[in-house]
Design a protein around this motif. Structure first.
Motif, mmCIF file in Angstrom:
data_model
loop_
_atom_site.group_PDB
_atom_site.id
_atom_site.type_symbol
_atom_site.label_atom_id
_atom_site.label_comp_id
_atom_site.label_asym_id
_atom_site.label_seq_id
_atom_site.Cartn_x
_atom_site.Cartn_y
_atom_site.Cartn_z
ATOM 1 N N LEU A 125 -45.882 -17.223 15.225
ATOM 2 C CA LEU A 125 -46.527 -15.932 15.458
ATOM 3 C C LEU A 125 -46.554 -15.114 14.176
ATOM 4 C CD1 LEU A 125 -47.814 -13.997 17.494
ATOM 5 C CD2 LEU A 125 -45.516 -13.150 18.044
ATOM 6 N N GLU A 126 -45.458 -15.114 13.460
ATOM 7 C CA GLU A 126 -45.373 -14.357 12.200
ATOM 8 C C GLU A 126 -46.405 -14.847 11.192
ATOM 9 O OE1 GLU A 126 -44.385 -11.438 10.266
ATOM 10 O OE2 GLU A 126 -42.452 -11.858 11.236
ATOM 11 N N ASN A 127 -46.669 -16.139 11.193
ATOM 12 C CA ASN A 127 -47.544 -16.727 10.180
ATOM 13 C C ASN A 127 -49.024 -16.752 10.560
ATOM 14 O OD1 ASN A 127 -45.344 -17.246 8.481
ATOM 15 N ND2 ASN A 127 -44.951 -19.238 9.439
ATOM 16 N N LEU A 128 -49.361 -16.204 11.720
ATOM 17 C CA LEU A 128 -50.776 -16.143 12.094
ATOM 18 C C LEU A 128 -51.541 -15.250 11.128
ATOM 19 C CD1 LEU A 128 -50.833 -15.789 16.007
ATOM 20 C CD2 LEU A 128 -51.549 -17.757 14.655
ATOM 21 N N GLU A 129 -52.724 -15.686 10.744
ATOM 22 C CA GLU A 129 -53.596 -14.836 9.946
ATOM 23 C C GLU A 129 -53.955 -13.600 10.764
ATOM 24 O OE1 GLU A 129 -56.990 -17.076 8.825
ATOM 25 O OE2 GLU A 129 -55.833 -18.740 7.970
ATOM 26 N N ASP A 130 -54.181 -12.484 10.085
ATOM 27 C CA ASP A 130 -54.451 -11.229 10.791
ATOM 28 C C ASP A 130 -55.616 -11.361 11.773
ATOM 29 O OD1 ASP A 130 -52.395 -10.070 9.425
ATOM 30 O OD2 ASP A 130 -53.656 -9.019 7.967
ATOM 31 N N ALA A 131 -56.619 -12.126 11.390
ATOM 32 C CA ALA A 131 -57.798 -12.261 12.239
ATOM 33 C C ALA A 131 -57.510 -13.072 13.508
ATOM 34 C CB ALA A 131 -58.937 -12.925 11.463
ATOM 35 N N LYS A 132 -56.395 -13.791 13.514
ATOM 36 C CA LYS A 132 -56.070 -14.634 14.657
ATOM 37 C C LYS A 132 -54.945 -14.073 15.526
ATOM 38 C CE LYS A 132 -57.613 -18.952 12.514
ATOM 39 N NZ LYS A 132 -57.230 -20.346 12.121
ATOM 40 N N VAL A 133 -54.453 -12.887 15.163
ATOM 41 C CA VAL A 133 -53.385 -12.281 15.968
ATOM 42 C C VAL A 133 -53.937 -11.882 17.321
ATOM 43 C CG1 VAL A 133 -51.804 -10.320 16.151
ATOM 44 C CG2 VAL A 133 -52.139 -11.456 13.942
ATOM 45 N N PRO A 134 -53.312 -12.300 18.412
ATOM 46 C CA PRO A 134 -53.823 -11.959 19.744
ATOM 47 C C PRO A 134 -53.653 -10.475 20.039
ATOM 48 C CG PRO A 134 -51.673 -12.990 19.928
ATOM 49 C CD PRO A 134 -52.072 -13.110 18.489
ATOM 50 N N LYS A 135 -54.498 -9.952 20.910
ATOM 51 C CA LYS A 135 -54.371 -8.554 21.311
ATOM 52 C C LYS A 135 -53.167 -8.362 22.230
ATOM 53 C CE LYS A 135 -59.310 -7.551 20.859
ATOM 54 N NZ LYS A 135 -60.557 -7.156 21.578
ATOM 55 N N TYR A 136 -52.870 -9.403 23.025
ATOM 56 C CA TYR A 136 -51.749 -9.323 23.963
ATOM 57 C C TYR A 136 -50.904 -10.589 23.884
ATOM 58 C CZ TYR A 136 -54.018 -5.252 25.949
ATOM 59 O OH TYR A 136 -54.582 -4.005 26.109
ATOM 60 N N VAL A 137 -49.606 -10.390 23.853
ATOM 61 C CA VAL A 137 -48.644 -11.488 23.924
ATOM 62 C C VAL A 137 -47.840 -11.281 25.206
ATOM 63 C CG1 VAL A 137 -46.688 -12.650 22.837
ATOM 64 C CG2 VAL A 137 -48.483 -11.616 21.406
ATOM 65 N N VAL A 138 -47.854 -12.289 26.070
ATOM 66 C CA VAL A 138 -47.127 -12.201 27.336
ATOM 67 C C VAL A 138 -45.913 -13.120 27.261
ATOM 68 C CG1 VAL A 138 -47.219 -12.524 29.833
ATOM 69 C CG2 VAL A 138 -49.260 -11.740 28.599
ATOM 70 N N ALA A 139 -44.730 -12.522 27.298
ATOM 71 C CA ALA A 139 -43.486 -13.288 27.290
ATOM 72 C C ALA A 139 -42.916 -13.251 28.701
ATOM 73 C CB ALA A 139 -42.502 -12.692 26.293
ATOM 74 N N SER A 140 -42.851 -14.401 29.337
ATOM 75 C CA SER A 140 -42.482 -14.411 30.743
ATOM 76 C C SER A 140 -41.560 -15.576 31.065
ATOM 77 C CB SER A 140 -43.749 -14.501 31.604
ATOM 78 O OG SER A 140 -43.443 -14.522 32.977
ATOM 79 N N GLY A 141 -40.570 -15.301 31.912
ATOM 80 C CA GLY A 141 -39.677 -16.349 32.377
ATOM 81 C C GLY A 141 -38.281 -16.233 31.783
ATOM 82 N N SER A 142 -37.416 -17.116 32.244
ATOM 83 C CA SER A 142 -36.023 -17.128 31.805
ATOM 84 C C SER A 142 -35.892 -17.796 30.441
ATOM 85 C CB SER A 142 -35.173 -17.883 32.830
ATOM 86 O OG SER A 142 -35.632 -19.229 32.966
ATOM 87 N N LEU A 143 -34.723 -17.629 29.845
ATOM 88 C CA LEU A 143 -34.416 -18.270 28.567
ATOM 89 C C LEU A 143 -33.494 -19.461 28.816
ATOM 90 C CD1 LEU A 143 -33.742 -15.144 26.316
ATOM 91 C CD2 LEU A 143 -35.861 -16.462 26.538
ATOM 92 N N PRO A 144 -33.766 -20.599 28.196
ATOM 93 C CA PRO A 144 -32.932 -21.787 28.396
ATOM 94 C C PRO A 144 -31.654 -21.709 27.566
ATOM 95 C CG PRO A 144 -34.670 -22.295 26.852
ATOM 96 C CD PRO A 144 -34.922 -20.886 27.313
ATOM 97 N N PRO A 145 -30.692 -22.580 27.832
ATOM 98 C CA PRO A 145 -29.476 -22.625 27.015
ATOM 99 C C PRO A 145 -29.816 -22.842 25.539
ATOM 100 C CG PRO A 145 -29.209 -23.974 28.982
ATOM 101 C CD PRO A 145 -30.652 -23.566 28.940
#
Length: 316
Positions: A125-145
């Protein structure tokens, strides 16, 4: 790159089947199972596809089960980015008992994820070119060990720097640590809302006050509190409002929350107001309860319910 990406760190290959009756110590003869790609963000992307929108599902997957998730997403026409993991992706099982219509859902723990694997998601995500940055990022669900509790907080910081709006739908420490880190929208239930202010539980009489406290403390810009069959409460700088869905025949609540998130982010992407966002989200979530098993929302049901909600608003 799509205007919406979803992120799933703890996906699952969901297996479902039917059996006449669940009995102990008996050989239970099940019907041929069906397989679906599962996990919060993945299901949001799948629901978005059903609603007519594209997205890109970023996910950590490994082993044959992870490969199967990829092939199933390809069959559904869902774009994805697979970050390969050393350990296999988990499998979940849902059994429908035909005699009673009861659902038995067996959720397996996620396999351990190594640091270089979950960090790859942040780096990508950090390395995406500015033109390719999404308008919305959806982070959903639990975190694994193996993934730290503050992963979503780290993700929020990256998304904020890149100019994308982050929507978080999770629980526990992952939720409380993400709050206040530049998150645009949080979607807790009442229990999770209580946790955001350090309480074990809250009453209906204080939920509005608590919601505004969350906003005043800068934990997010917009708060949508899921109220189950009673719909949702929206809290923003404009104040508090409610959306109450119509009573519909319910077949399964599986996937309702993910469908709701999909409806909300799609409405936001299309320029809808916050009130419209919640109405379309509630419509999609309600539509998901009308489908059998783990099926997500259907567009025709979602649009009909949304139209009904719009008509109710106009009558007020």
């Amino acid at each position: 790159m799509s205007d919406i990406i979803t992120i799933t760190l703890n996906p699952a290959l969901d297996k479902s089947t039917h059996v006449a009756q669940v009995l102990p110590e008996k050989k239970l003869r099940c019907e041929t199972p069906t397989f679906e790609p599962g996990g919060g963000g993945i299901n949001v992307s799948r629901a978005l596809k059903k609603l007519g929108s594209d997205s890109c599902a970023w996910m950590l997957v490994g082993g044959p089960s992870g490969d199967r998730i990829c092939s199933l997403l390809e069959e559904e026409g869902v774009d994805f980015r697979a970050i390969k993991t050393k350990n296999w992706t988990r499998e979940n099982l849902m059994v429908m008992e035909d005699n009673s219509s009861n659902q038995f859902r067996f959720g397996m723990p996620g396999s351990e994820v190594y640091e270089w694997e979950w960090k790859q998601c942040l780096d990508d995500l950090e390395n995406l070119e500015d033109a390719k940055v999404p308008k919305y990022v959806v982070a959903s669900g639990s975190l694994p060990p193996g993934v730290p509790d503050d992963f979503y907080a780290q993700l929020a910081a990256v998304a904020h720097r890149k100019g994308g709006r982050l929507i978080v739908d999770t629980s526990g420490a992952a939720l409380t640590k993400a709050a206040g880190e530049g998150v645009y929208l949080l979607k807790p239930n009442l229990g999770e809302l209580a946790a955001l202010v350090g309480k074990e539980k809250i009453s209906a009489m204080e939920q509005e006050e608590i919601a505004m406290q969350v906003l005043d403390e800068g934990k997010c810009k917009v708060l949508v509190v899921s109220l189950g069959p009673r719909g949702a409460m929206l809290a923003s700088k404009e104040g508090i409002s409610y959306v109450v869905p119509p009573t519909m025949p319910q077949r399964s609540a599986v996937g309702a929350g993910d469908s709701m998130v999909a409806g909300m982010v799609l409405c936001l992407l299309q320029g809808g107001s916050l009130d419209d966002m919640v109405r379309y989200g509630v419509a999609a979530g309600t539509a998901a309860t009308m489908t059998p098993g783990s099926e997500l929302c259907r567009k025709e049901d979602t649009d009909k319910i949304y139209q009904w909600l719009q008509e109710q608003k106009e009558k007020v």
